[in-house]
Design an enzyme around this catalytic site. Sequence first.
Site, short mmCIF file in Angstrom:
data_model
loop_
_atom_site.label_atom_id
_atom_site.label_comp_id
_atom_site.label_asym_id
_atom_site.label_seq_id
_atom_site.Cartn_x
_atom_site.Cartn_y
_atom_site.Cartn_z
N GLU A 7 0.85 -1.27 -0.01
CA GLU A 7 0.07 -0.04 -0.24
C GLU A 7 0.60 1.13 -0.03
OE1 GLU A 7 -3.65 1.88 2.70
OE2 GLU A 7 -3.57 -0.08 2.32
N LYS A 8 1.89 0.98 0.62
CA LYS A 8 2.73 2.39 0.86
C LYS A 8 4.27 2.02 0.71
CE LYS A 8 0.05 3.91 4.67
NZ LYS A 8 -0.61 2.51 5.17
N ASP A 103 -2.90 -2.60 2.98
CA ASP A 103 -3.20 -2.79 4.50
C ASP A 103 -4.32 -3.78 4.45
OD1 ASP A 103 -1.23 -1.23 5.04
OD2 ASP A 103 -2.47 0.45 5.60
N ASP A 105 -7.50 -3.80 5.56
CA ASP A 105 -8.83 -3.33 5.84
C ASP A 105 -9.37 -3.10 4.33
OD1 ASP A 105 -7.47 -1.08 5.05
OD2 ASP A 105 -7.46 -0.10 6.69
N TYR A 328 -0.50 -2.94 13.06
CA TYR A 328 -1.39 -2.05 12.38
C TYR A 328 -2.29 -1.10 13.16
CZ TYR A 328 -4.66 -0.92 8.71
OH TYR A 328 -5.32 -0.03 7.60
N ARG A 330 -4.87 1.20 12.27
CA ARG A 330 -6.26 1.61 11.94
C ARG A 330 -7.18 0.29 12.04
NH1 ARG A 330 -6.20 6.37 8.13
NH2 ARG A 330 -4.02 7.09 8.16
#
Length: 640
Positions: A7-8, A103, A105, A328, A330
């Site tokens: 994701e990043k 991520d 989610d 993680y 979030r």
Amino acid sequence: MKLYIAEKPSLGRAIADALPKPHKKQDGFIEVGDGSIVSWCIGHLLEQAEPEDYDPKYKKWQFQDLPIVPDTWQFKAKTKTKKQLGVLKKLIKRASTIVHAGDPDREGQLLVDEVLQHVGLTNAQKQNVQRLLISDLNVNAVKRAMTGIQSNQSFVPLSVSALARARADWLYGMNLTRAYTLAGQKTGYQGVLSVGRVQTPVLGLVVKRDKEIAGFISKPFYEVSAHLITDKNEPLMAKWQPSDACSPYMDDEKRVLVKGLAENVASRITGQPAEVVKLTKKPKKQFAPLPYNLSALQIDANKRFGMSAKQVLDVCQSLYEKHKLITYPRSDNRYLPSAHYHEKEQVLSAVENNQGCEKNQLNNADLSIKSKCWNDNKVAAHHAIIPTSKKLKSAQLGHNEQQVYQLICTMYLAQFYPAYTYNETVAEILISGGLFIAKAKQVTNEGFKTLFGRKRLSDEQESVFLPPLAEGQPLLCQDAQVQEKHTQPPQYYTDASLLAAMTGISRYVKDVQIKKILKETDGLGTEATRAGIIELLFKRGFLKREGKLIKSSDIGQAMINMLPEALTLPDRTALWESHLAKIANKECNYQNFMEPLIVQIGEVISTANITQGISFKGLSKPRNKPRFKKRRKNITKTQN
């Protein structure tokens, strides 16, 4: 060639660190020793097209064009990250195997899936995409995650859920913002009146609370305390419990409003004999709270340190990505996989090294205790926020980082402490026909509460004792006291209480059926978006801060007064979250969610066209003029 898409960049580097060396850094990706390549997105590389991208006429805001509903949805590359999208396109074409490492989610799922969709994978290629779920960026944790790679097809419903939310937010926010901005212009108001399916009900909560406080009139109420003694001259105090016959003189909360009634009771019982008619003694036990999810952490950090929700999220991202000290952040989950229990020694060793807890607290932990937080049945894509086994070589944390890290460590350590236990005694005492109650609590083991200090235990600081009593025991009421108290207004919202309201939104829902639905999918917004939604309302001038208090501005109040009540209540968006959860769980499909929504939006626009926005007269637009177009870059991730 196997291609990992993170994701990043920080997650991409963590994945590369867990793969064979040597590593060769390239522009936008890393080549590793086994021939695999690790690349990454930089958040969302794609964004939904603007209305004017579908038709140039939509650049001008006009009622007659609403609602705008695309026949075929379009994505476009974000200008700032177009180069990285190009890198991924080339790598995807070369890859024989693709590993989705967004991520854990629904937004992380959509973020990579939309790139794969944009590139145009064949159905066969889509079937072969794998899914890697990483919650801890330390090398050993990433290696363990790689042993549990799954088929990405299993996560398609999660991606569809995220896509449905993003498109619904676009339809709802863009159409209703245009409609009510145009309605506001009829009165000469020149600012943008932004409407969102989450932000507007949150603003509604604050405006309603401010109105309740402004209109509150304090009223006196009265309590009667009986001062009793035993035959051995041992004192105790009991509180009067008004009977049903007193109902005409009480409010909805059973408080006596007539002073004369209380005084009459006090005079009748003074000097009179009393009897213990019932005695209940129960041992009570309270287990440690579960480890944090993001909202619970934000609430505690605001109460303890005055940090805003956004500050806590930013600190968590730093602890996760930069320092790799927490899992993680979030996360909406407060449970842990059972396998994590076997890592407790390494984690607590790191906590001691990083000064996450005091040494004596760590020494007093009982690692044989296994709290209810370790439960595989309660863990989905992500788990609770806990410390990792990473050890800092020197003091590297800032003040806020250390404070938040210590909160997370303490809550994790609490899982290895015994329950808080006490004995509760309740004595029911009859005096001149009136019922009085005396309560006592004797703490038998402070348990996990020793970790949190007395500030956390303000309502349980002292044991309260009663003399030895028995049912049928005679007592004497020596005196009685009438105490006048006053009803208190509701409290203004703070970051902590507003977050608590957003996560426990069913308390503010009137409809009984919707309350039922919300038992499983309670909440306005998501863990990842709540902090951004609150900050967005400040940026748009709808909310203001006064110290730690959050209040609505004149424009925010006028905005809520202008809108139909249904748009300002949490019911609609809470139902959205319920439907979206059902899509993710394969209990509902995309069409069944979107089609009724489009009809509802059309009905609201018709109402907006006849709205008389007289409440905006004399109000100036917010200093920072919000523009719906600027909002687009984050709408699917953080702003709705």
